[in-house]
Design an enzyme around this catalytic site. Sequence first.
Site, PDB file in Angstrom:
ATOM      1  N   HIS A   9      33.301  26.431  20.575  1.00 61.26           N
ATOM      2  CA  HIS A   9      32.617  27.647  21.034  1.00 61.26           C
ATOM      3  C   HIS A   9      32.831  27.925  22.508  1.00 61.26           C
ATOM      4  O   HIS A   9      32.364  28.941  23.020  1.00 61.26           O
ATOM      5  CB  HIS A   9      31.108  27.513  20.803  1.00 61.26           C
ATOM      6  CG  HIS A   9      30.737  27.398  19.379  1.00 61.26           C
ATOM      7  ND1 HIS A   9      30.203  26.253  18.834  1.00 61.26           N
ATOM      8  CD2 HIS A   9      30.831  28.275  18.373  1.00 61.26           C
ATOM      9  CE1 HIS A   9      29.986  26.447  17.545  1.00 61.26           C
ATOM     10  NE2 HIS A   9      30.362  27.656  17.250  1.00 61.26           N
ATOM     11  N   HIS A  31      23.410  31.975  21.648  1.00 63.44           N
ATOM     12  CA  HIS A  31      24.473  31.173  21.032  1.00 63.44           C
ATOM     13  C   HIS A  31      25.458  30.720  22.111  1.00 63.44           C
ATOM     14  O   HIS A  31      25.850  31.509  22.965  1.00 63.44           O
ATOM     15  CB  HIS A  31      25.189  32.016  19.970  1.00 63.44           C
ATOM     16  CG  HIS A  31      26.097  31.201  19.096  1.00 63.44           C
ATOM     17  ND1 HIS A  31      27.328  30.767  19.524  1.00 63.44           N
ATOM     18  CD2 HIS A  31      25.937  30.718  17.841  1.00 63.44           C
ATOM     19  CE1 HIS A  31      27.891  30.061  18.551  1.00 63.44           C
ATOM     20  NE2 HIS A  31      27.059  30.025  17.520  1.00 63.44           N
ATOM     21  N   GLU A  41      28.594  30.222  22.135  1.00 62.45           N
ATOM     22  CA  GLU A  41      29.834  31.017  22.248  1.00 62.45           C
ATOM     23  C   GLU A  41      29.576  32.264  23.106  1.00 62.45           C
ATOM     24  O   GLU A  41      30.364  32.599  23.987  1.00 62.45           O
ATOM     25  CB  GLU A  41      30.309  31.447  20.849  1.00 62.45           C
ATOM     26  CG  GLU A  41      31.514  32.387  20.910  1.00 62.45           C
ATOM     27  CD  GLU A  41      31.777  33.110  19.588  1.00 62.45           C
ATOM     28  OE1 GLU A  41      31.614  32.517  18.520  1.00 62.45           O
ATOM     29  OE2 GLU A  41      32.161  34.294  19.653  1.00 62.45           O
ATOM     30  N   THR A  67      32.381  36.044  17.379  1.00 63.09           N
ATOM     31  CA  THR A  67      33.417  35.910  16.338  1.00 63.09           C
ATOM     32  C   THR A  67      32.875  35.893  14.911  1.00 63.09           C
ATOM     33  O   THR A  67      33.581  36.256  13.983  1.00 63.09           O
ATOM     34  CB  THR A  67      34.217  34.607  16.538  1.00 63.09           C
ATOM     35  OG1 THR A  67      33.297  33.526  16.658  1.00 63.09           O
ATOM     36  CG2 THR A  67      35.103  34.669  17.757  1.00 63.09           C
TER      37      THR A  67
END
Length: 277
Positions: free
Chosen positions: A70, A120, A122, A159
């Site tokens: 990530h 998150h 990422e 993503t």
Amino acid sequence: MQIKLAESYGFCFGVKRAIKIAENTQNASTIGPLIHNNEEINRLRENFNVKTLHDISEAKGVDKAIIRTHGIPKKDLEKLVNSNVEVINATCPYVTKPQEICEKMSQEGYEIVIFGDANHPEVKGVESYAIHGAFVVQSIDELEQIVFKKGKIAVVSQTTRKVSEFLEITSHLITHYKEVRVFNTICNATFENQDAARKLAKEADVVIVIGGKNSSNTKQLHSICKEYCPDSFLVESEKDLDPSWFNGKMLCGVTAGASTPDWIIQKIIEKISEIKV
Ligand code: F3S
């Protein structure tokens, strides 16, 4: 009861690549969990002495640091590179892409919108590449709260998000602003596993989604399956299976998130096939 696997499931390219890197590197530490799957992380620790650090503050004295799939915030990566630690970057190329886009577009004067979950890892990493910061949104409501100063907007997606929801965000932006650059950074592995899960959930009368409960793409798969098959359950290991889920069922669909290894999937399938319905 018949058990049927989705046509596409489990490990994606980025996770396979990161695990290979970790296995080949050995005796190293990852900054944050390498992938969102605790069982696989335990296997890497036991068999390859790959440990997991919470963040870079714990990296002092470490010889080799592996950057997880990530990615990590830009400043953290720079700090590591400038320290005595050997840095092995296992960030998935599909995550590096939105990082690069945020950096480039913010340098060109665009305000950055990231469709995703601000908490998150990422997204935190991607956001850190926008030189003047970014707006992270999950809904049209959140988007409507933003006051854009320039009206030149570049938008990327986490993503693992649903394409249909990204379309809603981008359509809203295009309707309200003159210059919007849309970068579809949702990765193919997510599309493929999602399409296959949808197809499977339509025909199955119970679906088992295997993956980490903190894995974003596993949660997405679960929510898609639930839309078509209300009896869809998310499990991390065979211990989570409840035999009552399978009472009277004819077809059990099985799918797995992008960071679920095959050995866990096989174990769970074996356990399901032992359940008397
Ligand atoms: Fe990369 Fe997509 Fe997997 S972003 S880590 S290939 S789910």
